[in-house]
Design a protein around this motif. Structure first.
Motif, PDB file in Angstrom:
ATOM      1  N   PRO A 107       0.830  -1.204   0.000  1.00  0.00           N
ATOM      2  CA  PRO A 107       0.000   0.000   0.000  1.00  0.00           C
ATOM      3  C   PRO A 107       0.852   1.236   0.000  1.00  0.00           C
ATOM      4  CG  PRO A 107       0.098  -0.908   2.199  1.00  0.00           C
ATOM      5  CD  PRO A 107       0.964  -1.785   1.347  1.00  0.00           C
ATOM      6  N   SER A 127       0.393   5.880  -0.700  1.00  0.00           N
ATOM      7  CA  SER A 127      -0.563   6.933  -1.054  1.00  0.00           C
ATOM      8  C   SER A 127       0.117   7.868  -2.031  1.00  0.00           C
ATOM      9  CB  SER A 127      -1.048   7.676   0.186  1.00  0.00           C
ATOM     10  OG  SER A 127      -0.017   8.417   0.751  1.00  0.00           O
ATOM     11  N   ARG A 185      -5.072  13.485  -2.129  1.00  0.00           N
ATOM     12  CA  ARG A 185      -4.297  12.310  -1.765  1.00  0.00           C
ATOM     13  C   ARG A 185      -5.196  11.080  -1.838  1.00  0.00           C
ATOM     14  NH1 ARG A 185       0.573  10.946   0.681  1.00  0.00           N
ATOM     15  NH2 ARG A 185       1.272  12.939  -0.064  1.00  0.00           N
ATOM     16  N   VAL A 186      -4.750  10.092  -2.567  1.00  0.00           N
ATOM     17  CA  VAL A 186      -5.551   8.862  -2.661  1.00  0.00           C
ATOM     18  C   VAL A 186      -4.720   7.670  -2.219  1.00  0.00           C
ATOM     19  CG1 VAL A 186      -7.121   9.601  -4.469  1.00  0.00           C
ATOM     20  CG2 VAL A 186      -4.931   8.603  -5.082  1.00  0.00           C
ATOM     21  N   SER A 187      -5.435   6.669  -1.714  1.00  0.00           N
ATOM     22  CA  SER A 187      -4.737   5.460  -1.283  1.00  0.00           C
ATOM     23  C   SER A 187      -4.613   4.521  -2.472  1.00  0.00           C
ATOM     24  CB  SER A 187      -5.506   4.779  -0.158  1.00  0.00           C
ATOM     25  OG  SER A 187      -6.820   4.513  -0.591  1.00  0.00           O
ATOM     26  N   ALA A 240      -8.206   0.382  -0.770  1.00  0.00           N
ATOM     27  CA  ALA A 240      -7.651   1.422  -1.626  1.00  0.00           C
ATOM     28  C   ALA A 240      -8.568   1.770  -2.777  1.00  0.00           C
ATOM     29  CB  ALA A 240      -6.310   0.952  -2.188  1.00  0.00           C
ATOM     30  N   ALA A 242      -1.335  17.150   2.366  1.00  0.00           N
ATOM     31  CA  ALA A 242      -0.633  16.401   1.329  1.00  0.00           C
ATOM     32  C   ALA A 242       0.713  17.071   1.116  1.00  0.00           C
ATOM     33  CB  ALA A 242      -1.454  16.419   0.049  1.00  0.00           C
TER      34      ALA A 242
END
Lengths: 112, 619
Positions: free
Chosen positions: B174, B176, B187-189, B269, B541
């Motif tokens: 994982p 980000s 911000r995305v996972s 996610a 972020a």
């Protein structure tokens, strides 16, 4: 007149089926009278067990019933033997014959 | 003469009862009429003819009883009769009925709700293909006391090539990233996976496809998006396929949309990418020993966990020997996926909660039972008379039991409504620590559980009064016999026993609750190392890939603006408030006496005023 004996347990169904096979469709009263007659009046049909026996045969699919009019224009329930009932009858007759044959071997009195 | 046709005929008999009755009546009449006619023909006078006919026919009612018994299923008839009687008596004591139903409904509802949680979290299989074959593989680092450490990619590939017990092994990591949209930065996972990840799980995209071998060989930037992301960023339109999104400055082409509700445990996610998209992929790929990858494997059919663990330990040993020498030995730990998902602590707490809720049901049942016993005491006279008249004792017990089962049935239905509301509530609240709570719902298994619980409650409640009511037999003791509301000696003893039981169970629950509260209290009062009151935290972020000087300037500007907000006393910046994201680092020192010590720590960056803002006492 000889003693009238009660119809033996379990054979009532057999006699009903045989009666219906030979007589054709018949109502409860007629079946009982016919059985008594066939036995030469030596058997006494307990009417109390007749109708439950008829119900049992109907549940098992050996006989079918239908309402109709009697000889004297009364409403009566007529029973007739079904195809499955005929087969059942055949089987039971064969069983009886086998049983009586075996039994007679035991019970035959030797000629003196 | 098949028993099936007889059964069918008997079932039909239950429903056509009325018609059968009239038919039989008519048949009997006909028969009697014929007998009378015969008698008349034989010369008897009408009265004598009738008398003789009746005598010869035999007892009519008895015959009808026999007929009726053969007609339907006797026990169903009795049941129907009992239920009707039960409803009548319950309607008479409405107060008792409502109280009982309410109490039982709450208890049954709580149990059902708890069971549906248990069902969702522990019992229902995970939503992947043959989930019992899935297991996580962890790198053990015994010197660092790590049992479940992440692994280097090179190791994963070696395991995959060498293992006979695992059909397939995949890795995922994982991260980000920054998504640049027309609306700004977000911000995305994201999870990076090896190419076989989705096929291993048996998950297919709802739309589009997974990454192709060529795309991965050429290290193209392609992505799979989650259902949630698809709805929020593309409005669910099919134009998402083939669209390009900007991730950390790289345009990525979307090749598929994952099904709704897909989440690998502890990875929820929005974007899934092939591992090859990592900028430093070649370097990452060669990392041996501990690394940053999570590893999941699918066992071959009929391979046990023990066999797999033994083989992997052997492989780990082999790699240790032939690979470059690492300071520490490492092993491989194989953990079945469903254990991984729930974790031992949640399991324990869930089972304990289930136990607690069952205890509540027991308390409710004993409570209601004592009410029922008290109520029956006033019916003692009625029951005594019935027994004296020759009623079958077992029949009476059955009837009393049916009464209580009917109550329990009502309570069950009501309880189900309570449970549905409760599960909705749980889904809404969703405590973080327990996985899979999203899936809590009332399904077939839960309904079956409700049914069984109601049955259990009914029987529990019904046993006591049934026993007391029939125990006294037909004796009406003393001048008051049967009229005394409180009932005879036996029923008093049973009632006392029930009260004692209730108290005992209630105390158990109270003590348990007290212990829970105490642990909660001590958790709340753990010293966190800073003063949390009055602190607001904001997640930012970060412009991660820019040179240090630029970053410092940005942070300064941010701090200035934040500090100038009215009401703000001081402000600070830290990389990760709980300093959990960065890897552990080890410094080994060699003391003057030749003893080496290893210091383990994690590092992060802070602004000048951070510790003052956080209120960390200086040491």
């Amino acid at each position: 007149m000889a003693e009238k004996t009660d119809v033996w347990q379990g054979t009532l169904a057999l006699m009903i089926l045989r009666t219906l096979e030979t007589m054709g469709p018949q109502h409860g009263y007629g079946i009982a009278r016919r059985i008594e007659h066939t036995s030469g009046d030596r058997l006494l049909v307990n009417y109390g067990t007749l109708y439950p026996a008829l119900l049992k045969l109907e549940q098992e699919g050996s006989i079918e019933s239908e309402w109709g009019l009697s000889a004297n224009n009364r409403r009566a329930k007529y029973y007739r033997i079904s195809r499955a009932g005929k087969k059942q009858l055949e089987r039971q007759i064969k069983e009886w014959e086998a049983t009586t044959e075996i039994l007679s071997r035991f019970l035959t009195r030797e000629p003196a | 003469m098949s028993w099936i046709s007889v059964l069918a005929a008997r079932l039909r008999g239950i429903f056509g009862k009325q018609r059968f009755e009239t038919d039989l009546d008519e048949e009997v009449h006909f028969h009697l009429d014929m007998l009378i006619e015969d008698n008349l023909a034989a010369g008897m006078d009408p009265a004598e003819a009738r008398y003789d006919a009746l005598r010869r026919f035999g007892p009519v009612e008895l015959m009808k009883e026999q007929y009726r018994e053969r007609l339907g299923l006797a026990f169903m008839d009795a049941l129907a009769q009992d239920i009707r009687y039960a409803l009548r008596t319950l309607r008479k004591s409405r107060g008792f009925a409502t109280t009982t139903v309410a109490v039982l409904a709450l208890a049954i509802g709580a149990n059902t709700a708890m069971f549906s949680v248990l069902n969702a979290v522990l019992i229902r299989p995970l939503p992947y293909r043959s989930p019992e074959q899935l297991a996580m593989l962890w790198t053990e680092r015994p010197t660092q006391n790590i049992r479940e450490g992440r692994s280097g990619y090179w190791n994963v590939e070696q395991w995959r090539n060498q293992s006979r017990t695992f059909a397939d092994i995949a890795a995922f990591d994982p991260a980000s990233v920054m998504l640049m949209t027309s609306a700004g930065a977000e911000r995305v996972s994201l999870v990076r996976t090896s190419y076989n990840f989705f096929s291993l799980l048996g998950v297919h995209p709802a739309r589009g496809r997974v990454f192709s071998v060529r795309e991965q060989a050429e290290r193209q930037h392609v992505a799979l998006i989650s259902h949630r992301f698809w709805l929020s960023h593309f409005g669910g339109s099919p134009a998402a396929l083939g669209a390009s999104i900007d991730l950390d400055g790289f345009p990525s082409r979307i090749v598929g949309v994952l099904p709704d509700g897909f989440a690998f445990p502890f990875m929820n996610a929005d974007i899934w990418e092939p591992a090859t998209t990592l900028p430093d992929w070649d370097a990452k790929r060669a990392v041996r020993g501990p690394g940053s990858w999570f590893v999941v494997g699918r066992l071959r059919p009929n391979v046990t966990l023990r066999e797999a663990q033994a083989e992997m330990s052997t492989i780990a040993h082999r790699l240790d020997e032939h690979g470059p020498s690492l300071e520490e030995k490492s092993g491989i730990s194989v953990v079945p996926l469903h254990l991984e998902v729930t974790g031992p602590r949640s399991r324990l707490s869930l089972w304990m909660l289930m136990g607690a809720v069952l205890t509540v049901l027991l308390i409710a049942a004993t409570n209601v039972a004592s009410l029922a016993v008290a109520r029956n005491a006033s019916r003692e006279r009625e029951i005594a008379i019935r027994i004296a008249l020759g009623a079958n004792r077992a029949r009476i017990v059955r009837q009393l039991l049916t009464e209580n089962l009917t109550l329990a049935a009502f309570a069950g239905v009501l309880g189900l409504a309570v449970a549905v509301a409760a599960t909705d509530f749980v889904r809404m609240v969703q405590p973080e620590d327990v996985a899979r709570l999203r899936e809590v719902s009332v399904d077939a298994r839960v309904l079956a559980a409700t049914f069984l619980l109601s049955l259990l409650a009914g029987v529990l409640v019904g046993m006591a009064p049934a026993i007391t009511a029939t125990r006294q037999g037909g004796l009406l003791i003393g001048p008051e016999g049967g009229r005394n509301v409180a009932g005879g000696r036996a029923s008093r003893r049973i009632r006392r026993g029930l009260i004692v039981t209730q108290f005992a169970l209630a105390i158990v629950l109270l003590v348990g609750a007290g212990l829970f509260i105490r642990s909660l209290w001590s958790i709340e009062n753990v010293q966190p190392g800073f003063r949390p009151d009055g602190i607001l935290s904001v997640q930012m972020a970060s412009p991660g890939s820019r040179p240090a000087a630029e970053r410092a300037a940005v942070y300064d500007r941010i701090l200035e603006q934040v500090a100038s907000v009215p009401g703000v006393v001081s402000a600070g910046i830290i990389g990760d408030f709980f300093i959990s994201g960065s890897p552990e680092q080890i410094v080994t020192t060699e003391g003057v006496d030749g003893v080496s010590q290893a210091l383990r720590f994690r590092r992060d960056e802070v602004s000048a005023d951070f510790f003052k803002t956080a209120g960390t006492p200086p040491c």
